[in-house]
Design an enzyme around this catalytic site. Structure first.
Site, PDB file in Angstrom:
ATOM      1  N   ASN A   1     -11.133 -22.106 -10.264  1.00 33.87           N
ATOM      2  CA  ASN A   1     -10.027 -21.988  -9.322  1.00 33.87           C
ATOM      3  C   ASN A   1     -10.597 -22.386  -7.958  1.00 33.87           C
ATOM      4  O   ASN A   1     -11.274 -21.598  -7.311  1.00 33.87           O
ATOM      5  CB  ASN A   1      -9.510 -20.543  -9.312  1.00 33.87           C
ATOM      6  CG  ASN A   1      -8.314 -20.369  -8.386  1.00 33.87           C
ATOM      7  OD1 ASN A   1      -7.951 -21.287  -7.650  1.00 33.87           O
ATOM      8  ND2 ASN A   1      -7.719 -19.195  -8.427  1.00 33.87           N
TER       9      ASN A   1
ATOM     10  N   ARG B   1      -7.224 -24.240 -12.426  1.00 39.26           N
ATOM     11  CA  ARG B   1      -5.936 -23.774 -11.954  1.00 39.26           C
ATOM     12  C   ARG B   1      -5.434 -24.767 -10.905  1.00 39.26           C
ATOM     13  O   ARG B   1      -6.171 -25.141  -9.991  1.00 39.26           O
ATOM     14  CB  ARG B   1      -6.084 -22.409 -11.299  1.00 39.26           C
ATOM     15  CG  ARG B   1      -4.801 -21.975 -10.646  1.00 39.26           C
ATOM     16  CD  ARG B   1      -5.015 -20.877  -9.664  1.00 39.26           C
ATOM     17  NE  ARG B   1      -3.726 -20.468  -9.111  1.00 39.26           N
ATOM     18  CZ  ARG B   1      -3.586 -19.944  -7.907  1.00 39.26           C
ATOM     19  NH1 ARG B   1      -4.644 -19.768  -7.141  1.00 39.26           N
ATOM     20  NH2 ARG B   1      -2.408 -19.609  -7.459  1.00 39.26           N
TER      21      ARG B   1
ATOM     22  N   HIS C   1       2.906 -18.377  -9.615  1.00 43.92           N
ATOM     23  CA  HIS C   1       2.373 -17.299 -10.468  1.00 43.92           C
ATOM     24  C   HIS C   1       2.862 -17.446 -11.915  1.00 43.92           C
ATOM     25  O   HIS C   1       2.897 -16.468 -12.668  1.00 43.92           O
ATOM     26  CB  HIS C   1       2.826 -15.903  -9.985  1.00 43.92           C
ATOM     27  CG  HIS C   1       2.285 -15.486  -8.652  1.00 43.92           C
ATOM     28  ND1 HIS C   1       3.045 -14.761  -7.754  1.00 43.92           N
ATOM     29  CD2 HIS C   1       1.075 -15.643  -8.074  1.00 43.92           C
ATOM     30  CE1 HIS C   1       2.326 -14.504  -6.675  1.00 43.92           C
ATOM     31  NE2 HIS C   1       1.123 -15.040  -6.846  1.00 43.92           N
TER      32      HIS C   1
ATOM     33  N   GLY D   1       0.637  -8.877  -5.889  1.00 44.26           N
ATOM     34  CA  GLY D   1      -0.733  -8.885  -5.357  1.00 44.26           C
ATOM     35  C   GLY D   1      -0.633  -9.139  -3.862  1.00 44.26           C
ATOM     36  O   GLY D   1       0.324  -8.710  -3.228  1.00 44.26           O
TER      37      GLY D   1
ATOM     38  N   ARG E   1       2.930 -12.530   4.236  1.00 39.35           N
ATOM     39  CA  ARG E   1       4.053 -13.483   4.236  1.00 39.35           C
ATOM     40  C   ARG E   1       5.379 -12.745   4.354  1.00 39.35           C
ATOM     41  O   ARG E   1       5.542 -11.669   3.786  1.00 39.35           O
ATOM     42  CB  ARG E   1       4.062 -14.289   2.930  1.00 39.35           C
ATOM     43  CG  ARG E   1       2.925 -15.269   2.838  1.00 39.35           C
ATOM     44  CD  ARG E   1       2.912 -15.969   1.491  1.00 39.35           C
ATOM     45  NE  ARG E   1       1.584 -15.922   0.919  1.00 39.35           N
ATOM     46  CZ  ARG E   1       1.293 -16.162  -0.347  1.00 39.35           C
ATOM     47  NH1 ARG E   1       2.253 -16.470  -1.206  1.00 39.35           N
ATOM     48  NH2 ARG E   1       0.059 -16.084  -0.780  1.00 39.35           N
TER      49      ARG E   1
ATOM     50  N   ASP F   1      -3.146  -5.255   3.800  1.00 37.99           N
ATOM     51  CA  ASP F   1      -3.640  -4.826   2.494  1.00 37.99           C
ATOM     52  C   ASP F   1      -2.916  -3.540   2.072  1.00 37.99           C
ATOM     53  O   ASP F   1      -2.906  -2.554   2.814  1.00 37.99           O
ATOM     54  CB  ASP F   1      -5.148  -4.565   2.652  1.00 37.99           C
ATOM     55  CG  ASP F   1      -5.826  -4.264   1.336  1.00 37.99           C
ATOM     56  OD1 ASP F   1      -6.566  -5.139   0.864  1.00 37.99           O
ATOM     57  OD2 ASP F   1      -5.620  -3.161   0.800  1.00 37.99           O
TER      58      ASP F   1
ATOM     59  N   GLU G   1      -0.555  -3.263 -10.618  1.00 38.94           N
ATOM     60  CA  GLU G   1      -1.370  -2.547 -11.604  1.00 38.94           C
ATOM     61  C   GLU G   1      -1.917  -1.234 -11.050  1.00 38.94           C
ATOM     62  O   GLU G   1      -2.205  -0.314 -11.815  1.00 38.94           O
ATOM     63  CB  GLU G   1      -2.548  -3.429 -12.051  1.00 38.94           C
ATOM     64  CG  GLU G   1      -2.138  -4.610 -12.918  1.00 38.94           C
ATOM     65  CD  GLU G   1      -3.257  -5.620 -13.129  1.00 38.94           C
ATOM     66  OE1 GLU G   1      -4.432  -5.212 -13.223  1.00 38.94           O
ATOM     67  OE2 GLU G   1      -2.947  -6.825 -13.187  1.00 38.94           O
TER      68      GLU G   1
ATOM     69  N   GLU H   1      -4.912 -14.541 -15.724  1.00 40.61           N
ATOM     70  CA  GLU H   1      -4.587 -15.960 -15.601  1.00 40.61           C
ATOM     71  C   GLU H   1      -5.742 -16.841 -16.104  1.00 40.61           C
ATOM     72  O   GLU H   1      -5.518 -17.894 -16.688  1.00 40.61           O
ATOM     73  CB  GLU H   1      -4.262 -16.292 -14.137  1.00 40.61           C
ATOM     74  CG  GLU H   1      -2.941 -15.668 -13.697  1.00 40.61           C
ATOM     75  CD  GLU H   1      -2.827 -15.448 -12.207  1.00 40.61           C
ATOM     76  OE1 GLU H   1      -3.433 -14.481 -11.702  1.00 40.61           O
ATOM     77  OE2 GLU H   1      -2.147 -16.229 -11.531  1.00 40.61           O
TER      78      GLU H   1
END
Ligand code: ADP
Length: 398
Positions: free
Chosen positions: A7, A91, A180, A210, A241, A282, A333, A384
């Site tokens: 990635n 990716r 995603h 996430g 965002r 965060d 999660e 992923e």
């Protein structure tokens, strides 16, 4: 077959080496600060001590060379020879309308990824550097590309078009693509398997929450709608965002604050979301601050949860029903609080959370709703990299 999954970002590169015999991870790691004389390479060989090296790594080709060096290193390595790597999977964020599934890298495929630079100016050029870096280090090894957008190519035209002049779609391919996708596909299939039900008969909302976050309506195993759009800015409120807002805010704020296109884009992508409201981007920090009575953190959390809940309701409507809600990724999660608050407000759908099950921490898929709940609520860890390794393996085997 050993498959290396990569990635590549503009100044970073993450990797995982898989043994496809049993899908085990032989090593994982990342290179950060590529382009600097103090780049950091962190290598985690399974069953051995982690290695951290700081050195000059000025480009992706050098980064890959160093990673390959560590993979066969006498002490820190996990392979006898570089020739053991039989395939590399990358990716790639944007596959536009060209890629409905993963593909083997050919000159035509590279050309197409380059043509899509316009749509993903931060991501696709970096992925291309990764592909070229592998080519120069491992010229004979086949490579595959796995796209974040591919799973969402099943959306209908009435869903993916924006109600703006069609010429913009025709000329510039302005439309919803969604992201995603690899994760939404993986967790929806895992969820159906966990519940022992055929996915073809299910209506599932998958919440990948996430730093970036998106929700997808998965009907019969196909993505029928998703919250991210032409870029990963649309939809949910995220770490930094904004997600959805009145498009008129953009020209208005630009005029009032004398902002350039670059500045307004940076504001919406890097200085909005949780960060703008609470000063923290965060979720863990936001929750800790909220516990300590920080009013702005509480407001940010409430806005975040509210927007997530609205999308779940919208997608239940979009599919005219709902069988399961799946939470995944860092926040999905791990944040029992976000799951609890979201589900509390979905009781009209018949959602009933099991508070104890919701507190359980595990790396396995699990149900967090009660036996009476009309809708199954699950936490399914995403993976992923595994999907990229599997797709690469299948393509190269052919
Ligand atoms: P990315 O989108 O960068 O892949 P991740 O899926 O790793 O991000 O998610 C990162 C987010 O998950 C961060 O906002 C982090 O605070 C959040 N997170 C991780 N653990 C927890 C936790 N225990 N509680 C709440 N949020 C958490």
């Amino acid at each position: 077959m050993k498959v290396l999954v990569i990635n590549a970002g503009s100044s970073s590169l993450k990797y995982q080496l898989y043994d496809m015999k049993d899908e085990s991870v032989l090593a994982a790691g990342r290179v950060e600060r590529i382009g600097m004389d103090t780049a950091i390479l962190t290598h985690e060989p399974t069953g051995k001590a982690e290695v951290r090296e700081v050195s000059e790594i000025l480009d992706h080709t050098t980064a890959i060379r160093k990673v390959l060096g560590l993979l066969v290193h006498k002490e820190h390595g996990v392979l006898d020879s570089i020739a053991d790597i039989e395939a590399v999977g990358h990716r790639v964020v944007h596959g536009g309308e060209s890629f409905r599934e993963s593909a083997i890298v050919t000159p035509e495929v590279k050309q197409e990824i380059k043509r899509l630079f316009d749509l993903a100016p931060l991501h696709n050029p970096a992925h291309m550097m990764g592909i070229q870096a592998v080519e120069s280090n491992l010229p004979d090894v086949p490579q595959a590309v796995v796209f974040d957008t591919a799973f969402h190519q099943t959306m209908d035209r009435n869903v993916y078009l924006y109600p703006i002049p069609l010429a913009l779609y025709r000329r510039h391919k302005i439309r919803k693509y969604g992201f995603h996708g690899t994760s939404h596909m993986y967790v929806s299939r895992q969820a159906a398997a966990f519940l022992g039900r055929p996915i073809e008969e299910m209506k599932i909302v998958t919440c990948h929450i996430g730093n970036g976050a998106s929700v997808t309506a998965v009907k019969g195993g196909r993505s029928v709608d998703t919250s991210m759009g032409m870029t990963p800015l649309e939809g949910l409120m995220m770490g930094t965002r904004s997600g959805d807002l009145d498009p008129a805010v953009v020209p208005f704020a630009m005029g009032k604050e004398d902002l350039t296109i670059g500045e307004v884009s940076s504001m919406l992508n890097k200085h909005s979301g949780l960060l703008a409201i609470s000063g923290m981007g965060d979720m863990r920090e936001v929750q800790d601050a909220m516990e300590n009575g920080d009013a702005n953190a509480k407001l940010a959390f409430e806005m975040y949860e509210y927007r997530l809940r609205k999308y779940i309701g919208a997608y239940a409507a979009a599919m005219n029903g709902l069988d399961a809600i799946v939470f995944t990724a860092g926040v999905g999660e791990n944040s029992w609080l976000l799951r609890a608050r979201t589900c509390l407000n979905l009781s009209y759908l018949g959602v009933e959370l099991d508070p104890e099950a919701n507190l359980v921490r595990s790396k396995e898929a699990r149900r967090i709703s009660t036996a009476n709940s009309k809708i199954d609520v699950l936490v399914v860890p995403t993976n992923e990299e595994l999907v990229i390794a599997r797709d690469t393996y299948e393509l190269v085997k052919k």
